[in-house]
Design a protein around this motif. Structure first.
Motif: not given
Length: 617
Positions: A217-244
């Motif tokens: 599953l690859l989940l795209v969301t702006h809701d951090l609460g949804v991400a916290a309960s649904s995925v194993d790893d998190l990729l934070v993007m800003r201006a087209g790049r991976a921040v963390e």
């Protein structure tokens, strides 16, 4: 999935500076820049970030949905060992749907309005199973609809999209994606416009499918609460790049990058009382005047590009007008009145036994049933509840976009519920509405300045130059550049369009504004900007607000009182913190229990089973 050096550029709308790298020499906007990541079988990866950070652009590139659009895509994208970007059209069709499937953000625009849901799923199945008969494809459609929890799937498979609720349409779209048993599911904001209970159901369904099938599953969301309960790893993007990137709980509980910390600081918390919230690390509304009006579909939201990747938009110490969290304007005013013995603010709105029915006889539906409430000048009333609970219908009746079927609706002591349009004209300027979807509520063929000017021209009190001057002033007041008067809605980001909607509502100098889901589709920082803008305008102009939303955390932060609706009725009403901290009705408790929380947060109330809610109600 393996992604290496993925970059996506779009032709610049205004001939801006050319991007460097592949495609240099042509004016492009770089939406994704050198992104790399992997996803193992059965794992779940979340991609989060602000609007315009490139999240959806990445999701589309994973199935090469940019092909033929003029976008410049480079890098390597391998799905189940197959190179997506170099595959021919036939090979790409075999990958799409059969190997990897996608669930889009808006199911209503993704489904054919003329075809039955079951027929659309059967069509997808037959495309990837050439030998399948129509009967077998129909049976498969019913099977997957039943699997995603559509009740009476055989009968409902013959329904068309408009006959499904928002949550059911999203389930149908997931069923379509699952019909060919893909190894990878890409979900682009699958719960954005859903209420908390339906959102919880969709997320539980995705988790169950992962456990049963081993699907990635690859989940795209702006809701951090949804991400916290649904995925194993998190990729934070800003201006087209991976921040963390890292394990989801590590990123959310101990973020390394300032930008990730800024995102977390902007998230409203349902467990926090109004005065306890820390100042959000977001720019003030006035700062957004520097945003460029990039096309929302193709370019990062300009506010997200104001600083280099990895830096927050504004640190707490850098934001001059972001002070320590304190009482909201209306709360402070109430404290001052209590100390000085001043009179209560004017009672603007009195609703008594309001009712609205649609249809006739057996087809009759009661959308609002015996609703009573009051609202004073300068006060904010939050209205929450599931989709179909009657929130929007109630709001439209209050501003008289809908005529009540029964009950009393008094504004400043005068009954307006039964007035005809000609009799309503004196009240139109004082009762305004900010609609949920600014794209649908703005005329795409008219400039935003002309749309804001419409109510001023209808009033007939100002000359042409006076109207233009007032519109320019309104644009500046909501944090937009007055020189953007002649730009069109498609040239603005989602947050900017919502500001335009607010400016239009302010144009006739109203006393009461109904805000219908004004921040539901916005990322957390843009959401915080809009909420703060509404608070500032309320303090300056003494506005009364009715804030309709399914986001309970946002409602807690902005409302003096809250009304909980279910089945067209108000089941609980009271001071906001009192209702959130000690809800009396089991339905209110079920709503609060369904809110996804960030790492380390504690629920304000214990969960109540849906069976218990049904039994009590």
């Amino acid at each position: 999935m393996r992604v290496e050096g993925l970059s996506v550029g779009f032709p610049a709308a205004d001939g801006g500076a050319a991007a460097s790298g592949p495609g240099a020499g042509t004016a492009t906007v770089r939406a994704v820049d050198g992104l790399s990541f992997t996803l193992e079988p059965g794992a779940a990866l979340g991609i989060v970030g602000e609007s315009g950070s490139g999240k959806s652009t990445v999701a589309f590139a994973l199935l090469d949905l940019h092909r033929g659009t003029g976008a410049q895509v480079s890098g390597v994208v391998r799905v189940a060992g197959r190179d997506v970007l170099t595959a021919d059209d036939a090979g790409l069709r075999r990958i799409r749907g059969g190997v990897a499937a996608m669930v889009f953000q808006d199911p209503l625009s993704s489904l054919d309005p003329y075809l039955a849901i079951g027929d659309q799923i059967a069509e997808v199945y037959r495309v990837h199973h050439r030998g399948a008969s129509r009967r077998a494809a129909r049976a498969r459609a019913v099977e997957v609809l039943d699997r995603v929890g559509i009740p009476d799937a055989a009968r409902r498979s013959r329904s068309r999209p408009h006959e499904f609720s928002g949550g059911m349409r999203q389930r149908a779209l997931i069923a379509m994606a699952l019909s060919c048993e893909p190894r990878l599911l890409i979900a682009d904001e699958p719960t954005t416009a859903l209420d908390v209970t339906v959102q919880a159901q969709i997320l539980a369904l995705l988790a169950e499918l992962r456990a049963e099938t081993g699907m990635g599953l690859l989940l795209v969301t702006h809701d951090l609460g949804v991400a916290a309960s649904s995925v194993d790893d998190l990729l934070v993007m800003r201006a087209g790049r991976a921040v963390e990137r890292g394990p989801v709980h590590a990123v959310l509980s101990a973020p390394r990058e300032p930008y990730t910390r800024a995102l977390l600081a902007a998230v409203p918390r349902v467990e926090q009382a109004r005065g306890d919230r820390a100042p959000a690390l977001v720019p003030a509304p006035a700062e957004s005047r520097s945003e460029a009006g990039a096309t929302a579909e193709t370019a990062p939201e300009p506010a997200a590009e104001a600083a280099p990747a990895g830096e927050p938009k504004a640190a707490a110490s850098d934001t001059a007008d972001t002070g320590p969290a304190g009482p909201t304007p209306t709360t402070a005013a109430a404290a001052d009145r209590e100390a000085s013995g001043a009179a209560e603010p004017e009672l603007l709105l009195e609703v008594d036994g309001l009712r609205r029915e649609f249809g006739k006889r057996r087809a009759r539906t009661v959308a609002v049933d015996d609703v009573s409430l009051t609202l004073r000048a300068g006060e904010t009333l939050g209205v929450v509840g599931e989709s179909g609970s009657g929130k929007t219908t109630l709001g439209r009746m209050i501003v008289r976009l809908l005529e009540p079927s029964g009950g009393s609706l008094r504004y400043r002591g005068r009954e307006i519920g039964g007035l005809r349009e000609r009799q309503l004209r004196p009240f139109r300027s004082e009762l305004q509405m900010v609609f949920q979807d600014p794209v649908a509520s703005l005329n795409p063929r008219r400039s935003i300045g002309e749309s804001i000017a419409d109510p001023l021209r209808a009033a007939g009190k100002l000359t042409g130059p006076e109207i233009v001057a007032r519109v320019r002033g309104l644009l500046e007041r909501v944090g937009l550049d007055p020189d953007w008067y002649h730009r069109y809605p498609h040239e603005f980001s989602g947050g900017q369009r919502q500001r335009v909607g607010i400016a239009r509502a302010l144009a006739p100098e109203p006393r009461l504004i109904v805000c219908d889901e004004p921040v539901s589709a916005l990322d957390v920082t843009t959401q915080a900007q809009i909420v703060r803008l509404l608070g500032d305008l309320q303090r300056e102009l003494g506005l009364a607000l009715i804030f309709i939303a399914h986001d309970l955390a946002v409602v807690r932060q902005v409302s003096d009182r809250v009304a909980v609706m279910r089945g067209g009725r108000i089941v609980e009403e009271g001071e906001t913190d009192a209702v959130y901290d000690d809800p009396h009705h089991p339905y209110t408790r079920s709503l609060l229990a369904a809110v996804p929380l960030l790492a380390g947060a504690e629920r304000p109330v214990e969960a109540v089973s849906s069976e218990r809610v049904e039994a009590v109600v």
